[in-house]
Structures are given as C-alpha cells and as structure tokens.
Scaffold this active site. Structure first.
Site, PDB file in Angstrom:
ATOM      1  N   TYR A 144       0.676  -1.189   0.006  1.00  0.00           N
ATOM      2  CA  TYR A 144      -0.228   0.060  -0.192  1.00  0.00           C
ATOM      3  C   TYR A 144       0.488   1.323   0.019  1.00  0.00           C
ATOM      4  O   TYR A 144       0.389   2.775  -0.234  1.00  0.00           O
ATOM      5  CB  TYR A 144      -0.927  -0.075   1.344  1.00  0.00           C
ATOM      6  CG  TYR A 144      -2.180  -0.834   0.864  1.00  0.00           C
ATOM      7  CD1 TYR A 144      -2.003  -2.497   0.935  1.00  0.00           C
ATOM      8  CD2 TYR A 144      -3.340  -0.288   1.524  1.00  0.00           C
ATOM      9  CE1 TYR A 144      -3.152  -3.054   1.048  1.00  0.00           C
ATOM     10  CE2 TYR A 144      -4.601  -0.708   0.700  1.00  0.00           C
ATOM     11  CZ  TYR A 144      -4.355  -2.505   0.936  1.00  0.00           C
ATOM     12  OH  TYR A 144      -5.796  -3.329   1.160  1.00  0.00           O
ATOM     13  N   LYS A 194       3.750 -15.413   2.632  1.00  0.00           N
ATOM     14  CA  LYS A 194       3.873 -16.034   2.016  1.00  0.00           C
ATOM     15  C   LYS A 194       5.467 -16.298   1.325  1.00  0.00           C
ATOM     16  O   LYS A 194       6.210 -15.575   0.923  1.00  0.00           O
ATOM     17  CB  LYS A 194       3.597 -15.382   0.734  1.00  0.00           C
ATOM     18  CG  LYS A 194       3.187 -16.008  -0.987  1.00  0.00           C
ATOM     19  CD  LYS A 194       2.201 -17.076  -0.841  1.00  0.00           C
ATOM     20  CE  LYS A 194       2.422 -18.135  -2.434  1.00  0.00           C
ATOM     21  NZ  LYS A 194       2.169 -19.395  -2.121  1.00  0.00           N
ATOM     22  N   ASP A 226      -1.789 -18.714   1.479  1.00  0.00           N
ATOM     23  CA  ASP A 226      -3.210 -19.967   0.358  1.00  0.00           C
ATOM     24  C   ASP A 226      -3.513 -20.800   0.648  1.00  0.00           C
ATOM     25  O   ASP A 226      -5.249 -20.470   0.872  1.00  0.00           O
ATOM     26  CB  ASP A 226      -2.253 -19.613  -1.278  1.00  0.00           C
ATOM     27  CG  ASP A 226      -0.623 -20.913  -0.362  1.00  0.00           C
ATOM     28  OD1 ASP A 226      -0.549 -20.534   0.469  1.00  0.00           O
ATOM     29  OD2 ASP A 226      -0.056 -21.124  -1.810  1.00  0.00           O
ATOM     30  N   ASP A 250      -6.355  -7.536   4.427  1.00  0.00           N
ATOM     31  CA  ASP A 250      -7.210  -6.989   3.188  1.00  0.00           C
ATOM     32  C   ASP A 250      -8.308  -8.094   2.869  1.00  0.00           C
ATOM     33  O   ASP A 250      -9.444  -7.744   2.605  1.00  0.00           O
ATOM     34  CB  ASP A 250      -6.758  -5.673   2.593  1.00  0.00           C
ATOM     35  CG  ASP A 250      -7.822  -5.105   1.394  1.00  0.00           C
ATOM     36  OD1 ASP A 250      -9.019  -4.852   2.108  1.00  0.00           O
ATOM     37  OD2 ASP A 250      -7.479  -5.670   0.549  1.00  0.00           O
ATOM     38  N   ASP A 254     -12.325  -9.672   4.085  1.00  0.00           N
ATOM     39  CA  ASP A 254     -13.560  -9.583   3.054  1.00  0.00           C
ATOM     40  C   ASP A 254     -13.661 -11.022   3.589  1.00  0.00           C
ATOM     41  O   ASP A 254     -15.024 -11.356   2.786  1.00  0.00           O
ATOM     42  CB  ASP A 254     -12.948  -9.583   2.171  1.00  0.00           C
ATOM     43  CG  ASP A 254     -13.425  -7.150   1.974  1.00  0.00           C
ATOM     44  OD1 ASP A 254     -13.817  -6.793   3.201  1.00  0.00           O
ATOM     45  OD2 ASP A 254     -13.841  -7.009   0.741  1.00  0.00           O
TER      46      ASP A 254
HETATM   47  C1  IPM Z   1     -10.412  -1.500   3.603  1.00  0.00           C
HETATM   48  C2  IPM Z   1     -10.594  -1.171   1.976  1.00  0.00           C
HETATM   49  C3  IPM Z   1      -9.147  -0.398   1.961  1.00  0.00           C
HETATM   50  C4  IPM Z   1      -8.279  -0.872   1.818  1.00  0.00           C
HETATM   51  C5  IPM Z   1      -9.340   0.670   0.923  1.00  0.00           C
HETATM   52  C6  IPM Z   1     -10.376   0.823   0.555  1.00  0.00           C
HETATM   53  C7  IPM Z   1      -8.065   1.684   0.710  1.00  0.00           C
HETATM   54  O1  IPM Z   1     -10.414  -1.859   1.506  1.00  0.00           O
HETATM   55  O2  IPM Z   1     -10.159  -0.501   4.557  1.00  0.00           O
HETATM   56  O3  IPM Z   1     -10.264  -2.833   3.908  1.00  0.00           O
HETATM   57  O4  IPM Z   1      -7.570  -1.536   1.741  1.00  0.00           O
HETATM   58  O5  IPM Z   1      -7.261  -0.979   3.547  1.00  0.00           O
HETATM   59 MN    MN Z   2     -10.589  -3.868   2.647  1.00  0.00          MN
END
Ligand code: IPM
Ligand code: MN
Ligand code: NAD
Length: 361
Positions: A144, A194, A226, A250, A254
């Site tokens: 990032y 990784k 993975d 990240d 999710d």
């Molecule tokens: C999160 C989001 C952010 C990230 C984006 C919007 C920059 O996906 O907070 O998970 O990748 O950190």
């Molecule tokens: Mn995210």
C-alpha cells in the site's frame, strides 16, 4: 493517549456512498451509550474521500487531518465509488493518508459468529458455530505504501510497478499487538505470510518468531496465505488471533465475512501509536446500496462499541451495545444482506430500543 472521562471529542469523516448512512446510525447509538455513561459527545464532521475531492480538490484536506490528530477518536464511514474510478486522485488515497497521518499501524478486525446467527453463513452452521477470530492487520506498510509505485511508458509497452517493503521495526510492533491481544484471549497466534515466495514474508516470519519469545505463554503457528485462505473457511474455529501484512489482511478479512454472512456487520479499529484511534467498519461505500436506506448499520454500530472499549475504556458501555447487537442479530429486524426486509432505520431503532431496555451491567 489519555482516556477522556467526561467529554468525547469525535471527528467524523463519513465519506462516500453508504458512509454517511451507516455513520449516522452509529453516532446515534454512540450518543445513547454515552448518555447512559454520563459522557458528553462533541461531534465535528470533516471531509474525506471522493466527496472531499469534489468539494475542495483533495481526498484528505489539511483541516481534516489536523482535526483528526487533535481529536479523542476518529470515526470513518467509507470512501470511494465509481464516480472517482476514471483517473485523477483516488478517494482511497485519503483514507491511506489518514491512517498514516494518525500512525495507525495496527488494524484490529474481530470476526465473531454470534450465538444463534450461524444460519446467516453460507457455510454449514456446525463449521462456524462459536468462531471467534481477531485479525491484526498491519496497516501502514507493505504494497500500500511501498515506492516506487505507478504506471509508466506508452501503449503497448506500459509497465505497472508496486513495491512491497517491510522493516523489522514495522513487523515487531504489529506482532507485539497481536501477541498482547492473544494473552487476553485464547493465547494462540497464527501469523500469515507467503514465505515460500516473498522476501518480505521471510523477514516477517523471522521477526514474528523473535517477538514470540517475549510471549512464552502464547503459542505461535506460521501459515502460508494460500492454504490459510482455505482453512479459514474449512475450520475457522482453529484460529484465535491472526496477524498478517497489509494486503493479505485486507483480503482475508473480507473473506472472513463469509463466516457471518455479510460484510455489513464487521467492525474495525486502527491505531497503535500515541495518536487517536481511527474507527472504521470493514466494508466499503457499497455503491449498489447507496441512497436506498437499506445498508446494514451493524458493522458501524459494532465499530462504535470498539470505540467505547478502546478509546474510553468503557467495557460496560461496549458490552451493552454488543448485547443489543447480538439481540437484534438473533431476533431481527435485519437488512436484505442478511435476508431480512428491514432498513438502516428500523435496525438502528431496534438497537436503540434494546439498549434503552437492557439492564445496565
Ligand atoms: C479496507 C479497504 C481499504 C484498504 C481501501 C479502501 C483503501 O478495502 O479498509 O479494507 O484496502 O485498506
Ligand atoms: Mn478491504
Ligand atoms: P464494498 O465493501 O463497498 O461492497 C462489497 C459488497 O458488500 C457489496 O455487495 C455491498 O453491497 C456489500 N456491503 C458492503 N457494506 C454493506 C453494508 N453495510 N450493508 C449491506 N451490504 C454491504 O466493496 P466494493 O464494492 O468492492 O467497493 C466499493 C468502493 O468502496 C470502492 O471504491 C472501494 O475502494 C471502497 N472501499 C472503501 C472502504 C473504506 O472506506 N473503508 C473499504 C472497502 C472498500
């Protein structure tokens, strides 16, 4: 950072898409909890993201960062959306700069399957029942922020480059956050990397192992990202605290929304240095839902509970909000992402009613 006891100075950066909708809900619940705790809430709104680009030409205007730094805590809705996907400054850059500007190097992302809510997961109930994971995501390093980054050259020979870089100190400090958290939980840390391919991951593995020696009562396991991604779905209860670098964190958080059935309920808190903590639900601006009044407010409300716990040390108030959340999760109303026909408003009203009727602990 000192713990405010009488007044909470909160900077709200509601942002784009559903950001303002879920943030409004969370602030109402926060206000109710603080009223009960005898704490005054002072809210100041500031611009961030696409809305800030459109209004003042910057995704993180200087007054926003200055106010955030001076606040007791900062609450983010979400940034981004299709309107800003076509070149120029990106809304997401504002969020990254805010995290960096606050020194928020660790991002705590708890994922808990509330009792009775197993049915919302697409996974079999017996697999997810009782799952309770704390992801500790490194937040201000890795791909990032690594430089060089960018696209150069002309068609058809353009090249894109990103850089993953981690220093020992960056790994140490986030690892310590994870081990300290594990000490207060089930005393297990899984570190995800990784290391079979990436140099930064090999350093990560070595440094995490060294930090583990400071915490002999906590068990450490190293996992490759993975196969971890698969184990997270096959056997989520095998994990307690999970520590990982920015990009893997990240993606994996999710993915972990599958354990609870929607991204709309996952909270997070970002901090670690002396600055105020940044509270941010895990989900994004959900352009598909924006303006429809049906965004799930529970992630933002659970994020407010994290604020009560971490910035105010009011475990009693945090637990009261979480009890109300667990009740509404089990009894409804729920928004469409959880199969319900409720709205942001009816879910929020149900939380507020439950909070008002709940017995103070
Ligand atoms: C999160 C989001 C952010 C990230 C984006 C919007 C920059 O996906 O907070 O998970 O990748 O950190
Ligand atoms: Mn995210
Ligand atoms: P998203 O998280 O916005 O949405 C992913 C899916 O989850 C969608 O189906 C959406 O409807 C659903 N969802 C998300 N939040 C929900 C909620 N509260 N209630 C019900 N359903 C919800 O991810 P995306 O669509 O990939 O990204 C949209 C934009 O958001 C992008 O610009 C991205 O960069 C940005 N984003 C911002 C943040 C943040 O500001 N913290 C986090 C993630 C993504």
């Amino acid at each position: 950072m000192s713990v405010p006891t009488t007044t909470l100075k909160l900077v709200v950066v509601a942002g784009d898409g559903i950001g303002p909708e879920v943030t409004g809900a969370a602030i109402r619940v926060l206000q109710a909890a603080l009223d009960r705790g005898g704490i005054t809430l002072e809210v100041v709104h500031h611009l961030i993201g696409g809305t800030a680009i459109d209004t003042v030409g910057s995704s993180l205007p200087a007054p926003t960062l200055a106010a955030a730094r001076a606040a007791d805590a900062v609450f983010l809705g979400a940034v981004g959306g299709p309107a800003w996907d076509h070149g120029g400054e990106r809304p997401e850059a504002g969020l990254l700069a805010l995290r960096r500007g606050l020194g928020a190097f660790s991002n705590l992302r708890p994922v808990r399957v509330w009792p009775g809510a197993e049915g919302h997961s697409p996974l079999r109930p017996e697999r997810v029942r009782g799952a309770d994971i704390l992801f500790v995501r490194e937040l201000t390093g890795g791909a990032y922020f690594g430089r060089p980054q960018g696209v150069a050259g002309i068609r058809p020979r353009r090249r894109g480059v990103d850089t993953i870089e981690y220093g020992e100190a960056e790994i140490q400090r986030v690892a310590r956050v994870a081990f300290a958290a594990a000490r207060r939980r089930r005393k297990r840390v899984a570190s995800v990397d990784k290391a079979n391919v990436l140099a930064t991951s090999r350093l990560w593995r070595e440094v995490v192992s060294e930090v583990a020696e400071e915490f002999p009562d906590v068990a450490l396991e190293h996992c490759l990202v993975d196969s971890f991604a698969l184990r997270l779905l096959l056997d989520p209860r095998a994990f307690d605290v999970v520590v990982t670098e920015n990009l893997f964190g990240d993606i994996l958080t999710d993915e972990s929304a599958a354990l609870v059935g929607t991204l709309g309920v996952l909270p997070s808190a970002s901090g670690g240095s002396d600055g105020p903590w940044l509270y941010e639900p895990v989900h994004g601006s959900a352009p598909d839902l924006a303006g429809r009044g049906i965004a799930n407010p529970l992630g933002a409300i659970a994020t407010a509970a994290m604020l009560l716990r971490l910035s105010l040390a009011r475990e009693d108030l945090a637990a009261a909000v979480e009890d109300a959340l667990a009740f509404v999760f089990a009894n409804g109303p729920l928004t469409p992402d959880l199969g319900g026909s409720g709205s942001t408003e009816t879910v929020t009203a149900a939380i507020l009613a439950q909070l008002a009727s709940g017995v103070p602990r």
